[in-house]
Design a protein around this motif. Structure first.
Motif, PDB file in Angstrom:
ATOM      1  N   ALA A   8       0.800  -1.233   0.000  1.00  0.00           N
ATOM      2  CA  ALA A   8       0.000   0.000   0.000  1.00  0.00           C
ATOM      3  C   ALA A   8       0.832   1.282   0.000  1.00  0.00           C
ATOM      4  O   ALA A   8       0.471   2.229  -0.694  1.00  0.00           O
ATOM      5  N   PRO A   9       1.948   1.346   0.730  1.00  0.00           N
ATOM      6  CA  PRO A   9       2.693   2.612   0.733  1.00  0.00           C
ATOM      7  C   PRO A   9       3.251   3.021  -0.630  1.00  0.00           C
ATOM      8  O   PRO A   9       3.564   4.176  -0.841  1.00  0.00           O
ATOM      9  N   TYR A  10       3.388   2.072  -1.538  1.00  0.00           N
ATOM     10  CA  TYR A  10       3.917   2.405  -2.864  1.00  0.00           C
ATOM     11  C   TYR A  10       3.055   1.818  -3.977  1.00  0.00           C
ATOM     12  O   TYR A  10       3.545   1.255  -4.949  1.00  0.00           O
ATOM     13  N   SER A  11       1.743   1.964  -3.788  1.00  0.00           N
ATOM     14  CA  SER A  11       0.816   1.529  -4.831  1.00  0.00           C
ATOM     15  C   SER A  11      -0.383   2.476  -4.886  1.00  0.00           C
ATOM     16  O   SER A  11      -0.607   3.264  -3.969  1.00  0.00           O
ATOM     17  N   CYS A  12      -1.137   2.351  -5.976  1.00  0.00           N
ATOM     18  CA  CYS A  12      -2.281   3.224  -6.197  1.00  0.00           C
ATOM     19  C   CYS A  12      -3.294   2.486  -7.067  1.00  0.00           C
ATOM     20  O   CYS A  12      -2.912   1.787  -8.000  1.00  0.00           O
ATOM     21  N   ILE A  13      -4.579   2.629  -6.744  1.00  0.00           N
ATOM     22  CA  ILE A  13      -5.640   2.103  -7.595  1.00  0.00           C
ATOM     23  C   ILE A  13      -5.842   3.129  -8.710  1.00  0.00           C
ATOM     24  O   ILE A  13      -5.964   4.323  -8.441  1.00  0.00           O
ATOM     25  N   ILE A  14      -5.853   2.672  -9.971  1.00  0.00           N
ATOM     26  CA  ILE A  14      -6.064   3.589 -11.086  1.00  0.00           C
ATOM     27  C   ILE A  14      -7.231   3.092 -11.939  1.00  0.00           C
ATOM     28  O   ILE A  14      -7.771   2.019 -11.691  1.00  0.00           O
TER      29      ILE A  14
ATOM     30  N   ILE B  22      -4.169  -2.000 -10.183  1.00  0.00           N
ATOM     31  CA  ILE B  22      -3.270  -1.534  -9.130  1.00  0.00           C
ATOM     32  C   ILE B  22      -1.920  -1.219  -9.757  1.00  0.00           C
ATOM     33  O   ILE B  22      -1.274  -2.086 -10.349  1.00  0.00           O
ATOM     34  N   LEU B  23      -1.507   0.028  -9.634  1.00  0.00           N
ATOM     35  CA  LEU B  23      -0.198   0.469 -10.091  1.00  0.00           C
ATOM     36  C   LEU B  23       0.739   0.411  -8.894  1.00  0.00           C
ATOM     37  O   LEU B  23       0.436   0.961  -7.828  1.00  0.00           O
ATOM     38  N   THR B  24       1.877  -0.260  -9.059  1.00  0.00           N
ATOM     39  CA  THR B  24       2.825  -0.401  -7.957  1.00  0.00           C
ATOM     40  C   THR B  24       4.240  -0.515  -8.522  1.00  0.00           C
ATOM     41  O   THR B  24       4.453  -0.370  -9.731  1.00  0.00           O
ATOM     42  N   THR B  25       5.185  -0.784  -7.657  1.00  0.00           N
ATOM     43  CA  THR B  25       6.561  -1.011  -8.085  1.00  0.00           C
ATOM     44  C   THR B  25       6.685  -2.448  -8.592  1.00  0.00           C
ATOM     45  O   THR B  25       5.799  -3.279  -8.377  1.00  0.00           O
ATOM     46  N   SER B  26       7.796  -2.753  -9.224  1.00  0.00           N
ATOM     47  CA  SER B  26       8.039  -4.125  -9.667  1.00  0.00           C
ATOM     48  C   SER B  26       8.111  -5.058  -8.459  1.00  0.00           C
ATOM     49  O   SER B  26       7.571  -6.170  -8.479  1.00  0.00           O
ATOM     50  N   GLU B  27       8.724  -4.587  -7.383  1.00  0.00           N
ATOM     51  CA  GLU B  27       8.814  -5.386  -6.160  1.00  0.00           C
ATOM     52  C   GLU B  27       7.432  -5.599  -5.551  1.00  0.00           C
ATOM     53  O   GLU B  27       7.130  -6.676  -5.032  1.00  0.00           O
ATOM     54  N   GLY B  28       6.587  -4.565  -5.612  1.00  0.00           N
ATOM     55  CA  GLY B  28       5.219  -4.693  -5.110  1.00  0.00           C
ATOM     56  C   GLY B  28       4.444  -5.728  -5.905  1.00  0.00           C
ATOM     57  O   GLY B  28       3.700  -6.541  -5.331  1.00  0.00           O
ATOM     58  N   SER B  29       4.621  -5.733  -7.217  1.00  0.00           N
ATOM     59  CA  SER B  29       3.965  -6.737  -8.051  1.00  0.00           C
ATOM     60  C   SER B  29       4.461  -8.131  -7.684  1.00  0.00           C
ATOM     61  O   SER B  29       3.668  -9.074  -7.560  1.00  0.00           O
ATOM     62  N   ASP B  30       5.778  -8.275  -7.482  1.00  0.00           N
ATOM     63  CA  ASP B  30       6.333  -9.578  -7.084  1.00  0.00           C
ATOM     64  C   ASP B  30       5.731 -10.059  -5.766  1.00  0.00           C
ATOM     65  O   ASP B  30       5.385 -11.230  -5.616  1.00  0.00           O
TER      66      ASP B  30
ATOM     67  N   VAL C 210      -6.466  -0.512   5.727  1.00  0.00           N
ATOM     68  CA  VAL C 210      -5.421  -0.339   4.717  1.00  0.00           C
ATOM     69  C   VAL C 210      -5.640   1.017   4.060  1.00  0.00           C
ATOM     70  O   VAL C 210      -6.754   1.333   3.646  1.00  0.00           O
ATOM     71  N   ALA C 211      -4.576   1.794   3.991  1.00  0.00           N
ATOM     72  CA  ALA C 211      -4.645   3.082   3.313  1.00  0.00           C
ATOM     73  C   ALA C 211      -4.520   2.834   1.813  1.00  0.00           C
ATOM     74  O   ALA C 211      -3.467   2.417   1.330  1.00  0.00           O
ATOM     75  N   ILE C 212      -5.608   3.043   1.094  1.00  0.00           N
ATOM     76  CA  ILE C 212      -5.661   2.817  -0.351  1.00  0.00           C
ATOM     77  C   ILE C 212      -5.551   4.170  -1.040  1.00  0.00           C
ATOM     78  O   ILE C 212      -6.367   5.065  -0.798  1.00  0.00           O
ATOM     79  N   ARG C 213      -4.568   4.314  -1.889  1.00  0.00           N
ATOM     80  CA  ARG C 213      -4.380   5.563  -2.628  1.00  0.00           C
ATOM     81  C   ARG C 213      -5.148   5.496  -3.948  1.00  0.00           C
ATOM     82  O   ARG C 213      -5.110   4.487  -4.642  1.00  0.00           O
ATOM     83  N   ILE C 214      -5.816   6.605  -4.275  1.00  0.00           N
ATOM     84  CA  ILE C 214      -6.441   6.750  -5.586  1.00  0.00           C
ATOM     85  C   ILE C 214      -6.086   8.135  -6.111  1.00  0.00           C
ATOM     86  O   ILE C 214      -6.017   9.099  -5.346  1.00  0.00           O
ATOM     87  N   PRO C 215      -5.816   8.232  -7.412  1.00  0.00           N
ATOM     88  CA  PRO C 215      -5.429   9.540  -7.971  1.00  0.00           C
ATOM     89  C   PRO C 215      -6.549  10.554  -7.806  1.00  0.00           C
ATOM     90  O   PRO C 215      -7.736  10.201  -7.839  1.00  0.00           O
ATOM     91  N   THR C 216      -6.162  11.807  -7.645  1.00  0.00           N
ATOM     92  CA  THR C 216      -7.169  12.863  -7.698  1.00  0.00           C
ATOM     93  C   THR C 216      -7.781  12.829  -9.092  1.00  0.00           C
ATOM     94  O   THR C 216      -7.209  12.256 -10.026  1.00  0.00           O
TER      95      THR C 216
END
Length: 158
Positions: free
Chosen positions: A22-28, A48-56, A122-128
């Motif tokens: 969650a700290p390095y991901s965002c729902i798009i 879910i947009l995240t880092t490569s490590e987050g995807s792993d 869980v803190a879920i990030r979504i773009p403005t």
């Protein structure tokens, strides 16, 4: 069940796994717009947009739901550490280090401005909305421009 409830319940279903990224991901995409409260119709999945490590990490922790060798569309436009998960209520697609090809050059996609929702602690990030429109414009597909126009017609401020 309404689409917003299906999205929320799906995110709650994988809340423990999402806490790890969650700290390095965002729902798009459409799910993010629906979570913002815009009634834009249905969507087949949560992006879910995240880092490569987050995807792993998600591929490891959600492996029982992971689609083997998922077919992806538009490989000439997008590339990422991609995975699709078939969860009970709806699919989740994860894009680690997403890039979009513009002018024959691969450019990273990242979210600069976002709001935060809390689902199952869980803190879920979504773009403005402004940021979502920027990303849709970057993608530049016909369906992205249709979505931008739909948001404008709904009175979206950006």
């Amino acid at each position: 069940m309404e689409i917003k409830e299906r999205i929320t319940q799906t995110l709650a279903f994988i809340a423990d796994e999402l806490k790890e990224v969650a700290p390095y991901s965002c729902i798009i995409g459409a799910s993010a717009m629906i979570l913002h409260g815009y009634e834009i119709g249905n969507t087949a999945d949560i992006d879910i947009l995240t880092t490569s490590e987050g995807s792993d990490k998600l591929q490891l922790s959600l492996k029982e739901y992971m689609e083997t060798a998922p077919l992806t569309k538009e490989n000439e436009l997008f590339r990422s550490n991609f995975a699709r998960f078939q969860l009970p209520l709806m699919d989740v697609e994860v894009m680690g280090e997403l890039q979009v090809c513009k002018d024959k050059e691969w450019r990273p996609v990242f979210i600069e401005e976002y709001t935060t929702l809390h689902i199952e602690n869980v803190a879920i990030r979504i773009p403005t909305l402004k940021e979502q429109i920027r990303v849709l414009s970057l993608f530049g597909r016909e369906k992205d421009y249709r979505r931008i126009n739909q948001l404008r017609n709904l009175g979206g401020k950006y």
